[in-house]
Write a protein that holds these residues in place. Structure first.
Motif: not given
Lengths: 787, 159, 288
Positions: B1-11, B20-31, C8-12
């Motif tokens: 499955m395709k990866r998507v860009p995301v910017t996390l603002d943490v601390n 990947e959209p399915r990646r859990l926040l818990s895993d992303a924060l840890r790994e 994933y789609h983030r709806a506006a």
């Protein structure tokens, strides 16, 4: 208990800061480059033959690096043979992974290595396993039926262990007894549920031909012995490192198949391999405990004195023996008489294999012991309409009878059961509580009081293992070093999983040496650093581990004082001591500073050895082993006051009191933490936890939404009454503790609920005591009494 | 499955990731973010070990996908001790022996830090109810309850 | 326990969400995710596309309307539990929301998500059924309203079409001086109930019941409103409640479930009915 400067102090924990700030280093926090993730495909059937496994489609998935079956693993590692020479125990063997048959739902049948866990789980869905389902054995009774399918086909039946015992006069006492009281007790299958699941990280160094194996294990050295042997490696080719452990409770002792597979595959693939068990796997396939039932029969006289006791125990051990099948139930039988005068005794212990997850020791492996004894005493009280406390007083040994050798040859000494019984009852104000109960009963309110006296066997010395016919040793080993700078490093063969060793054991070292505990660094969990020890289990940490560290530190302190005496031109080291890292001298009965510090002595020992007294080796390092007594005992009395809501079956625990004597506490704050934690685990198991299998062997409790751990709402405030007295046979008077709380909680709560239900003429013989179960009982009783 | 860009603002730090959209926040924060104080205990929202703050409110990181967090401020246990000083709640947990193995600790600290702001003078019943979203297998909760009481008292005295 | 892959789609806004849903073949709406995410992690749900509603601000909030509170689907449980308007106008709804899961769950979980998920043991479907809440559904093709009793079809099954979105629910005001009660039997705090009941009672000046509503949860495949007409004129009291409860559960279609058989469920549902009525009567007494 006085006279200590470090032992017995309520020191705050040195290890807290890293945990409070998120800096703990648990297994899954360790990073390894090029690491592969292992994921296990598990059987959906309780019992089935494996006809074929087709992993071609899974292996083709991008990111998948390999799929391995039982047959593949069989070529890489040896099976676990469980065949100690114990009479009545059948030998069993466990393959690295099942090859032709699965024995419970959750049994691993294949392992996928992939770049991450998500891909590995995708791949698992693509593996086609051709199963031939077989009928499943899901209860003890079924297991022993003549037509039962065999769980282990190498055995002639499912009865994996059977042991019995009777004093010569026992049968005759029963035959002649005027009254015999019988009671049945059924414990629920539960599981440890550490909040951190199992897991491992295996790193094979092909150049050095060496395995570094990270695993949160309670007993790293015995683990290394087995891991090396099963991989065909020498023990010098394997380093086991236990990082911070997020709870263990007995689940992290055995070398499990998943861990062995990761080690073998790291070696085979020459890449690091890690496994992180998820919660479903942990609840379905790690280890379960306590599914046992017991019938007691007590022959009594007219006053309620026990003339003879007979105990029949049945245990459902699940599908595999990672521990000897008789290991737990047999010790229950040995310990049941507790602090009571019982001269004629018989037991019969039968353990059966079933198609469920294998059982193992869980904090208080002998959890049932106190409940069955104390429940039997309550049955006697009910039979005679006597006060349960009085029946205990009548049968309990007196202080003047100590040391008392029980009918099963357990030597009870330095215990205080009468003191804790009276202490707990006084703390409750027993008479007032009984008055409350009478008043409430008159209004139809089901109020109950439960008493449970606990004699907790702790430490388990080598002599116990020998006499009980169990292979194993109870000794422990330590190395204490003062480094050239004066820093103290102490190593011992235990491993912590929350007990606070870095503080409590530092206190034992500090006491022996005469330094500030904050200067002592404890080195545990790395088999290359710590000396070979027997690990943390059976409430042995403080007695065996603390004991050997204390003795080693004392020996090292003597060497330090010998060096100091020479420097100060003195002949008698008895006139010297170390205090807070300074050498002090006694002059006219008062301790005074000398010019020497520990650091001065350390510099001489390491860097100027020609100044040492003749015969002393350079350096400051002591290696010591300690063999504790055959058994040490803590004791306690738990008292619980409940109100059962007759209409809903809910239990409200209004008071919970523990009066306990667990010897010299290394750190009373940590002891209290262990006491309360153990009680909570016992109550949780009694109130809401239950591993439920349906008739086909499907596990219905594989998430925390289905396996119910008690929360802060269900667990009551627990009142601790410390009544510690030292053990005169152990270093510093330590007794060991932390499992008795579980035993007491089960007995006290179950007895309290039975006492509450008494006006209805019913009792709850089976745990857990859920509202559903209690209402079922109450409904039946009400229906019976209706006109 | 395709990866998507995301910017996390943490601390207060920004992490530009491709997930990947399915990646859990818990895993992303840890790994991906290396914040291993976020502990994973059940991946079912029950145990509470992975609790973090999202825009100041406690949330289970195992029940949120990292991709959802673009534009939200996340706080983990690593942000609680400011300038190296333990917060009153962390200090109280230390003093009351409110932790043993420490695995559940980060999650419950995050929940109770937020909860104490809304409940400055709680009684024991309320504290126990608030803690009920966190499973602790070691302490029996009693020392945690005491620590929350102590932390509340310290915060009130400072106010 | 990792989800199967999905897009994933983030709806506006809701319009965007509905348009994407209309063009998708295997999509699911994601609001709080507190029920959906566990099912995804367990791979019990595996949509190809998740349409995230969390930015749809217009779906969130409480407004006072004719005869009731209109509550947006994205309104979080925490908001229902703590909002001054909800607490004063519909304290039963606020109390029910306050008992859902744990703090972290309530901060994320939403009214619309809970109603659409339709767990038979969940609190908000029970209150919606009790009060005759009206649920507003919308799709790319139009909008419709449906009463709670018609909305909940079976366990995890509602009258919502796959392309429809729950946008709001309207909870009728409780009549003045109405007493209310909620009772749940849970194995541990925060867990779904084994049996639950909710009640509203209104009394006349003489203390007799003039209006009663009852519903039970967790024991049937959906929350069930009970016929409480027979209570009119009766005086509240333990025997009246117990008789009513026993008759009411006797009329329900209750089946065995793992670990709890139909007799247990009927019995415990009756216990919860009695508790809920007792609480409602106590509050009605005070209100009158």
């Amino acid at each position: 208990m006085s006279g200590f400067s470090s032992i017995g102090k309520r020191l705050l924990r040195f290890e807290d800061r890293r945990f409070l700030t998120g800096q703990g280093a648990y297994l899954d926090d360790i990073v390894a480059p090029r690491c592969l993730h292992a994921h296990f495909l598990r059987s959906p059937h309780a019992h089935a033959r494996i006809r074929a496994i087709d992993a071609r489609e899974a292996a083709w998935l991008p990111g998948v690096r390999g799929v391995y079956r039982g047959a593949d693993l069989a070529a890489m590692a040896k099976p676990l043979r469980m065949a100690p020479p114990i009479e009545g125990l059948k030998p069993t063997e466990i393959a690295p992974l099942p090859v032709d048959k699965v024995r419970f739902q959750g049994d691993p049948v294949a392992v996928i290595l992939a770049d991450d866990r998500y891909i590995a789980e995708d791949a698992a869905e693509l593996i086609a396993v051709d199963y031939e389902p077989l009928p499943a054995v899901t209860s003890f009774a079924e297991a022993l039926s003549p037509s039962a399918p065999k769980v282990d086909e190498t055995l002639d039946d499912n009865l994996v262990a059977h042991q019995s015992f009777a004093t010569p006069g026992c049968a005759r006492v029963f035959a002649e007894a005027r009254r015999i009281v019988t009671r049945r007790f059924v414990q629920n299958r539960v599981t440890h549920a550490p909040i951190e699941t199992r897991g491992c990280l295996a790193i094979w160094d092909e150049g050095r031909q060496h395995l570094t194996f990270h695993v949160g294990n309670q007993a790293p050295h015995p683990y290394r012995t087995q891991l090396a042997a099963r991989l065909g490696l020498s023990e010098s080719q394997v380093t086991v490192i236990a990082p911070d452990i997020g709870g263990a409770f007995g689940q992290k002792i055995a070398l499990y198949r998943e861990e062995l597979a990761c080690a073998a595959l790291a070696r085979a693939t020459r890449r690091p391999v890690r496994w992180r068990e998820d919660r479903m796997e942990n609840l379905a396939a790690a280890s379960h405990a306590r599914e046992d039932a017991c019938v007691t029969r007590a022959a009594i006289d007219a006053q309620g004195r026990i003339l003879a006791l007979d105990v029949a125990i049945e245990e459902d051990f699940g599908a595999y023996c990672f521990f000897p099948g008789n290991y737990l139930a047999r010790v229950v039988a040995l310990m049941t008489p507790g602090p009571y005068r019982i001269r004629d005794y018989a037991y019969d212990v039968r353990v059966a294999l079933t198609n469920k997850c294998g059982a193992g020791p869980m904090r208080a492996p002998m959890s049932m012991t106190s409940w069955i004894m104390e429940g039997t005493l309550d049955a006697i009280a009910a039979e005679l309409d006597a006060d349960p406390a009085d029946i205990r007083r009548l049968n309990m040994i007196e202080a003047r009878e100590l040391p008392y050798v029980t009918v099963t040859d357990q030597r009870l000494e330095d215990i205080t059961p009468r003191e804790t019984l009276e202490g707990a009852l006084a703390h409750l104000d027993y008479a007032a509580a009984r008055a409350r109960q009478r008043a409430d009963r008159a209004r139809g309110i089901l109020r109950g009081l439960g008493i449970c006296v606990v004699v907790e066997s702790t430490t388990y010395g080598s002599a116990f293992y020998k006499s009980a016919g169990i292979p194993g040793s109870g000794h422990e080993t330590a190395v204490v070093k003062v480094e050239p700078s004066g820093a103290v490093n102490a190593a011992v063969g235990l491993m912590a999983s929350g007990q606070g060793y870095e503080t409590a054991l530092a206190q034992a070292v500090a006491e022996g040496l005469g330094v500030d505990p904050a200067t002592v660094r404890l080195q545990i969990g790395n088999t290359d650093v710590a000396p070979y020890g027997m690990g943390s289990r059976g409430a042995r940490g403080a007695t065996a581990g603390g004991g050997v560290l204390y003795l080693a530190s004392q020996a090292l302190g003597e060497k330090i004082r010998t060096i100091a005496a020479r420097e100060l031109g003195l002949n008698d080291i008895g006139e010297l001591r170390l205090a807070a890292g300074r050498i002090e001298r006694r002059l006219a009965g008062a301790w005074e500073a000398t010019r020497l510090s520990l650091t001065d002595v350390a510099r001489i020992a390491y860097l100027d050895p020609l100044r040492l007294p003749p015969g002393l080796e350079p350096g400051l390092e002591v290696h010591k082993a300690y063999e504790p007594p055959a058994m040490t005992f803590s004791n306690a009395t738990h008292v619980c006051e409940v109100v059962v809501d007759a209409r809903s079956g809910r239990i409200a625990i209004e008071r919970y009191i523990v009066a306990e004597d667990c010897g010299t506490p290394l750190n009373p704050m940590l002891v209290e933490g262990q006491q309360i934690g153990a009680v909570a685990m016992g109550l949780s198991g009694c109130l809401s936890e239950h591993v439920v299998y349906d008739r086909d062997g499907q596990n219905l409790s594989t998430t925390f939404a289905d396996y119910h751990l008690a929360t802060a709402v269900e667990i009551p405030h627990i009142e601790i009454v410390p009544m510690h007295t030292p053990n005169r046979s152990t270093p510093a008077g330590v007794k060991g503790m932390s499992e008795g709380g579980v035993m007491g909680a089960i007995g006290a709560l179950a007895n309290a609920v039975d006492d509450a239900l008494r006006p209805l003429g019913i009792r709850a013989e089976a745990l857990p005591l859920t509202p559903i179960a209690l209402r079922r009982l109450i409904r039946t009783a009400t229906r019976r009494s209706a006109p | 499955m395709k990866r998507v860009p995301v910017t996390l603002d943490v601390n207060g730090e920004s992490h530009a990731l491709s997930l990947e959209p399915r990646r859990l926040l818990s895993d992303a924060l840890r790994e991906e973010c290396g914040l291993t104080g976020v502990h994973v205990g059940c991946e079912n929202g029950v145990c509470g070990a992975c609790t973090v703050l999202i825009d100041g409110a406690p949330a289970r990181a195992c029940l949120i996908f990292a991709v959802q967090m673009q534009g939200h401020a996340i706080a983990t246990i690593e942000s609680v001790a400011r300038g190296g000083a333990l917060s009153p709640l962390q200090q109280a947990l230390h003093e009351e022996h409110g932790l043993q193995c420490g695995f559940c600790t980060p999650g419950l600290v995050m929940t109770m830090e937020a909860w104490l702001k809304d409940n400055p003078d709680p009684d024991e019943t309320a504290i126990r109810a608030a803690l009920s979203g966190h499973l602790c297998r070691c302490t029996g909760y009693q020392s945690i309850v005491a620590a929350v009481k102590r932390a509340a008292r310290i915060a009130r005295e400072r106010a | 326990m990792k989800p199967a892959p999905f897009a994933y789609h983030r709806a506006a806004d809701a319009t965007d969400a509905l348009a994407v849903m209309a063009g998708a073949s295997d999509a699911a709406f994601l609001s709080g995710g507190q029920s959906l995410a566990p099912m995804l992690n367990l791979r019990m749900a595996r949509p190809a596309l998740l349409i995230d509603l969390n930015d749809c601000a217009e779906l969130s909030g409480v407004t006072l309307g004719d005869g009731g509170l209109r509550i947006g689907a994205l309104t979080r449980h925490h908001h229902l539990a703590t909002d001054a308007t909800v607490r004063s106008r519909h304290p039963l709804l606020a109390e029910a929301a306050a008992t859902i899961g744990s703090d972290a769950i309530r901060r994320r979980g939403t009214l619309g998500g809970s109603l659409a998920h339709a767990d038979p043991a969940a609190q908000l479907p029970l209150i919606a059924t009790l009060c005759g809440a009206v649920i507003a559904l919308q799709s790319a093709r139009g909008a419709r309203m449906i009463e709670a009793d018609d909305f909940f079809v079976s366990a995890l099954e509602t009258a919502r079409e796959p392309n429809e979105l729950v946008v709001a629910a309207t909870f009728p005001d409780l009549a003045p001086a109405t007493g209310w009660g909620l009772a749940q039997l849970c194995k541990v705090a925060g867990d779904f109930a084994v049996a639950s009941a909710a009640a509203t009672l209104a009394l006349d000046g003489a203390g007799a019941i003039v209006d009663a509503r009852l519903a039970v949860g967790a024991v049937c495949d959906r929350p069930m409103a009970l016929d409480a007409a027979g209570l009119r004129g009766a005086r509240p009291g333990p025997d009246v409640f117990e008789d009513f409860a026993m008759a009411a559960v006797g009329a329900l279609d209750i089946a065995d479930a793992p670990g709890i058989d139909a007799d247990d469920r009927r019995d415990l549902a009756a216990a919860m009915i009695v508790e809920a009525m007792t609480r409602a009567a106590a509050r009605a007494g005070r209100a009158a």
